[in-house]
Design a protein around this motif. Structure first.
Motif, mmCIF file in Angstrom:
data_model
loop_
_atom_site.group_PDB
_atom_site.id
_atom_site.type_symbol
_atom_site.label_atom_id
_atom_site.label_comp_id
_atom_site.label_asym_id
_atom_site.label_seq_id
_atom_site.Cartn_x
_atom_site.Cartn_y
_atom_site.Cartn_z
ATOM 1 N N ARG A 52 -8.291 5.692 -14.989
ATOM 2 C CA ARG A 52 -7.175 4.888 -14.469
ATOM 3 C C ARG A 52 -7.402 3.384 -14.508
ATOM 4 O O ARG A 52 -6.469 2.628 -14.208
ATOM 5 N N ASP A 87 4.071 8.343 -0.113
ATOM 6 C CA ASP A 87 3.630 9.719 0.186
ATOM 7 C C ASP A 87 4.199 10.199 1.525
ATOM 8 O O ASP A 87 4.607 11.352 1.660
ATOM 9 N N ILE A 99 1.455 16.565 1.323
ATOM 10 C CA ILE A 99 1.185 16.386 -0.116
ATOM 11 C C ILE A 99 0.329 17.549 -0.613
ATOM 12 O O ILE A 99 0.557 18.106 -1.695
ATOM 13 N N GLY A 128 1.093 6.133 -3.797
ATOM 14 C CA GLY A 128 -0.010 7.068 -3.974
ATOM 15 C C GLY A 128 -0.859 6.591 -5.153
ATOM 16 O O GLY A 128 -0.368 5.865 -6.029
ATOM 17 N N GLY A 129 -2.121 7.008 -5.178
ATOM 18 C CA GLY A 129 -3.057 6.502 -6.190
ATOM 19 C C GLY A 129 -2.657 6.740 -7.633
ATOM 20 O O GLY A 129 -3.096 6.012 -8.528
ATOM 21 N N GLY A 130 -1.773 7.730 -7.879
ATOM 22 C CA GLY A 130 -1.437 8.061 -9.260
ATOM 23 C C GLY A 130 -0.122 7.462 -9.735
ATOM 24 O O GLY A 130 0.305 7.696 -10.864
ATOM 25 N N LYS A 170 -4.558 1.467 1.124
ATOM 26 C CA LYS A 170 -3.183 1.004 0.872
ATOM 27 C C LYS A 170 -2.295 1.117 2.117
ATOM 28 O O LYS A 170 -1.537 0.198 2.429
ATOM 29 N N PHE A 225 4.982 17.443 -7.891
ATOM 30 C CA PHE A 225 4.717 16.279 -7.026
ATOM 31 C C PHE A 225 5.060 14.986 -7.758
ATOM 32 O O PHE A 225 5.673 14.076 -7.195
ATOM 33 N N ARG A 226 4.659 14.889 -9.045
ATOM 34 C CA ARG A 226 4.924 13.643 -9.803
ATOM 35 C C ARG A 226 6.429 13.399 -9.949
ATOM 36 O O ARG A 226 6.879 12.255 -9.965
ATOM 37 N N ARG A 275 -7.156 15.804 -0.015
ATOM 38 C CA ARG A 275 -6.887 15.125 -1.295
ATOM 39 C C ARG A 275 -6.960 16.151 -2.421
ATOM 40 O O ARG A 275 -8.038 16.444 -2.927
ATOM 41 N N MET A 293 -7.231 6.489 -4.285
ATOM 42 C CA MET A 293 -7.303 7.091 -2.939
ATOM 43 C C MET A 293 -8.418 6.411 -2.145
ATOM 44 O O MET A 293 -9.485 6.131 -2.691
ATOM 45 N N LEU A 325 -6.585 16.251 -5.469
ATOM 46 C CA LEU A 325 -7.259 15.961 -6.744
ATOM 47 C C LEU A 325 -8.779 15.924 -6.612
ATOM 48 O O LEU A 325 -9.498 15.881 -7.604
HETATM 49 C C1 S3P Z 1 -2.978 10.838 -5.644
HETATM 50 C C2 S3P Z 1 -3.183 10.112 -4.503
HETATM 51 C C3 S3P Z 1 -2.664 10.511 -3.192
HETATM 52 C C4 S3P Z 1 -1.434 11.409 -3.345
HETATM 53 C C5 S3P Z 1 -1.738 12.541 -4.254
HETATM 54 C C6 S3P Z 1 -2.167 12.083 -5.662
HETATM 55 C C7 S3P Z 1 -3.563 10.361 -6.925
HETATM 56 O O1 S3P Z 1 -2.288 9.358 -2.429
HETATM 57 O O2 S3P Z 1 -0.351 10.681 -3.835
HETATM 58 O O3 S3P Z 1 -2.753 13.312 -3.671
HETATM 59 O O4 S3P Z 1 -3.124 10.811 -7.993
HETATM 60 O O5 S3P Z 1 -4.473 9.503 -6.883
HETATM 61 P P1 S3P Z 1 -3.366 8.335 -1.777
HETATM 62 O O6 S3P Z 1 -3.788 7.403 -2.846
HETATM 63 O O7 S3P Z 1 -2.581 7.653 -0.707
HETATM 64 O O8 S3P Z 1 -4.476 9.166 -1.241
#
Ligand code: S3P
Length: 172
Positions: free
Chosen positions: A135, A32, A43, A77-79, A13, A55-56, A116, A9, A118
């Motif tokens: 990660r 996202d 989100i 997204g970051g995950g 990106k 969400f996943r 955010r 995050m 998380l």
């Molecule tokens: C996440 C990042 C978020 C979003 C969600 C989970 C993550 O996207 O998908 O809150 O797991 O790192 P960004 O990376 O665009 O903030």
């Protein structure tokens, strides 16, 4: 071929993705944003209402669909990197770029942390450090890594273009 932007995050990106798409003559898609459009929910609302697991699932479904695209810059997204099937799908027609940033920079760029899920509840710096450590092995497994700390959006896009020389889709 697509260019897929991964990264924690706040590594830029979405903004870099838009700039890169414009420079490379490609289309742009943010996973996202697509999920939010499809569900009519933010989100944050999805996390709060149905939880991260749901969400996943939505994220993996969106990944499958965007993997069928061509000549797109795709901001994830970051995950997204945490799920091997996501990465397999994205690699089918994509080169995978990882954007990095220092903890200080992530902390600054992710404010207000309320957006955010998380990072809510607890000390955001500690959460960022813990998640980044967890990660790193996934982010480290990408085809190209670009440090965005203190670097402007356009300059990051240029670095990606240089870094991907020979692997960029030809201009139409
Ligand atoms: C996440 C990042 C978020 C979003 C969600 C989970 C993550 O996207 O998908 O809150 O797991 O790192 P960004 O990376 O665009 O903030």
């Amino acid at each position: 071929m697509n260019i897929v932007l991964t990264g924690f995050m706040g590594t830029g990106k979405t903004s870099v993705g838009r700039a890169l798409a414009a420079k490379a003559g490609m289309s742009f898609m943010d996973i996202d944003e697509q999920i939010a459009r499809d569900t009519g929910l933010s989100i944050q609302q999805i996390f709060a209402g149905a939880g991260e697991g749901h969400f996943r699932e939505l994220e993996s479904r969106a990944v499958e669909l965007v993997s069928l695209l061509d000549r797109f810059v795709i901001a994830t997204g970051g995950g997204v990197v945490l799920n091997q099937n996501n990465m397999k799908a994205l690699r089918r027609n994509g080169v995978i770029v990882n954007l990095m940033a220092s903890v200080d920079s992530v902390l600054e760029r992710t404010k207000p942390w309320q957006d955010r899920p998380l990072l809510i509840g607890g000390d955001p710096r500690e959460k960022i450090e813990a998640l980044l450590a967890e990660r790193e092995k996934f982010y480290g497994n990408c085809d190209l890594r670009v440090d965005t700390t203190g670097v402007g959006v356009d300059e990051v896009a240029d670095k990606i273009i240089v870094g991907l020389q020979g692997r960029m889709p030809p201009q139409k």
